[in-house]
Design a protein around this motif. Structure first.
Motif, short mmCIF file in Angstrom:
data_model
loop_
_atom_site.label_atom_id
_atom_site.label_comp_id
_atom_site.label_asym_id
_atom_site.label_seq_id
_atom_site.Cartn_x
_atom_site.Cartn_y
_atom_site.Cartn_z
N PRO A 193 0.80 -1.22 0.00
CA PRO A 193 0.00 0.00 0.00
C PRO A 193 0.84 1.28 0.00
N TYR A 194 0.26 2.32 -0.54
CA TYR A 194 0.82 3.66 -0.41
C TYR A 194 0.35 4.25 0.92
N PRO A 195 1.12 5.13 1.52
CA PRO A 195 0.73 5.68 2.81
C PRO A 195 -0.35 6.75 2.74
N GLU A 196 -0.48 7.45 1.60
CA GLU A 196 -1.41 8.57 1.53
C GLU A 196 -2.87 8.09 1.47
N GLU A 197 -3.72 8.79 2.16
CA GLU A 197 -5.15 8.45 2.13
C GLU A 197 -5.83 9.04 0.90
N THR A 198 -5.34 10.19 0.41
CA THR A 198 -6.00 10.87 -0.70
C THR A 198 -4.95 11.36 -1.69
N VAL A 199 -5.12 10.99 -2.95
CA VAL A 199 -4.29 11.51 -4.03
C VAL A 199 -5.21 11.82 -5.20
N ALA A 200 -4.73 12.67 -6.10
CA ALA A 200 -5.44 13.04 -7.34
C ALA A 200 -6.59 14.01 -7.06
N ALA A 201 -6.83 14.89 -8.03
CA ALA A 201 -7.95 15.82 -7.94
C ALA A 201 -9.27 15.05 -8.08
N LEU A 202 -10.29 15.51 -7.40
CA LEU A 202 -11.55 14.76 -7.28
C LEU A 202 -12.11 14.33 -8.63
N TRP A 203 -12.22 15.23 -9.59
CA TRP A 203 -12.87 14.90 -10.86
C TRP A 203 -12.05 13.95 -11.71
N TYR A 204 -10.79 13.74 -11.34
CA TYR A 204 -9.89 12.88 -12.13
C TYR A 204 -9.40 11.68 -11.31
N ARG A 205 -10.07 11.43 -10.21
CA ARG A 205 -9.66 10.37 -9.28
C ARG A 205 -10.28 9.05 -9.71
N ALA A 206 -9.45 8.05 -9.87
CA ALA A 206 -9.90 6.74 -10.36
C ALA A 206 -10.82 6.05 -9.35
#
Length: 327
Positions: A193-206
């Motif tokens: 796992p990656y440590p971050e809980e949130t990455v990427a901008a909302l409208w472009y988040r997979a």
């Protein structure tokens, strides 16, 4: 870079391919230049992890872009060198690629201890040029460049994790460059796992990110590129009205159902060829394992078609006073 909600900076475990985690290579030793070799001209943008300014190299007269990476909240005002080295390492790994912004040097302020990444100055963001729908041939020309950039990043073992129109720069003649690798990270082994809980901008988040997954790969960038492709063709973000992760996830589910069970997907693009629809569907596959890779997308028959010139489609537009606006 556009203003964004502050997020915790990616953990320093691992680096890009030119840094320690990749193939046992040692982190490159940077010979810091002096930030006082540059004259600040204006602020270009402020993002998650830093501020980018337009500046002039007083030695050569060349215009450059300089990124100051903010200290961590607990950094007592000192730049997190690990974050600088990670981003610089990712840029160094992609040196020479025409679709990724090029780094010139890492510079330091000997007075404050702050460290900066000096890059080529390219031009405005793609977002600033999304004032109308682009034709299929124009979209193909843009996507060809962006997919080549993603192919290089992924080939170097890097996941960008924040591809969006605001992180794509438009240069002379319609050249496009992916920028802002502040959120980029080395691809991790399956299941790690990656440590971050949130990455990427909302409208472009997979979708996998929206569902809280922290084990993922380069497919998150491909979803974002699918969102960019849709936006180019329609003139508006695919999930423009979504306010929350649940909103985007619900609409992504609806899109998947429409693509799989009906002919209603992309009904607002009646002139898009079947080959173009195949690429768009492949990039926006809900399941990451079914999503096209950059190499697969570039080898699709859609890219056998002729591209439209981009110089006029993406050229700077004059404002009412007659000046060219790059900001």
């Amino acid at each position: 870079m556009a203003a964004a909600t502050r997020r915790k900076r990616p953990a320093p475990t691992g680096t890009c391919s030119s840094c320690p985690a990749a193939a046992g290579k040692k982190r490159p030793r940077y010979q810091f230049g002096s930030i006082y070799n540059y004259e600040k001209l204006e602020v270009l943008g402020e993002g998650t992890y830093g501020v980018v300014v337009k500046a002039r190299d007083q030695r050569t007269g060349e215009t450059v872009a300089i990124k100051w990476i903010r200290p961590d909240d607990d950094g007592a005002g000192a730049t997190d060198l690990r974050a600088v080295f990670r981003e610089a390492g990712c840029l160094e790994a992609c040196r020479g690629h025409p679709s990724i912004v090029q780094m010139k040097e890492v510079a330091a302020d000997e007075v404050t201890g702050h460290v900066f990444i000096v890059m080529e100055f390219v031009g405005p963001s793609l977002e600033s040029r999304l004032t109308r729908p682009f034709s299929e041939a124009e979209t193909r020309a843009i996507m060809r460049q962006l997919l080549r950039g993603a192919e290089k990043l992924h080939g170097e073992g890097t996941v960008h994790r924040d591809i969006k129109p605001d992180n794509i720069l438009v240069g002379p003649g319609g050249t496009l460059k992916i920028c802002d690798l502040g959120m980029a990270a080395p691809a991790r082994p399956a299941g790690e796992p990656y440590p971050e809980e949130t990455v990427a901008a909302l409208w472009y988040r997979a979708p996998e990110l929206l569902r809280g997954a922290r084990t993922y790969g380069a497919a998150v960038d491909m979803w974002a590129l699918g969102c960019v492709m849709s936006e180019l063709l329609t003139g508006a973000p695919l999930f423009e009205d979504a306010k929350t992760e649940d909103d985007v996830l619900h609409r992504a589910h609806d899109l998947e159902d429409a693509m799989e069970f009906t002919d209603l997907a992309f009904g607002d693009l009646p002139e898009l060829s079947e080959a173009g629809r195949e690429v768009l569907r492949g990039l926006l596959s809900f399941a990451p394992e079914k999503r096209l890779t950059a190499a697969e997308a570039l080898s699709h028959r859609w890219f056998d078609g002729e591209d439209a010139p981009l110089s006029s489609a993406l050229c700077p537009r004059k404002d009412r006073r007659g000046f060219i606006s790059f900001i």
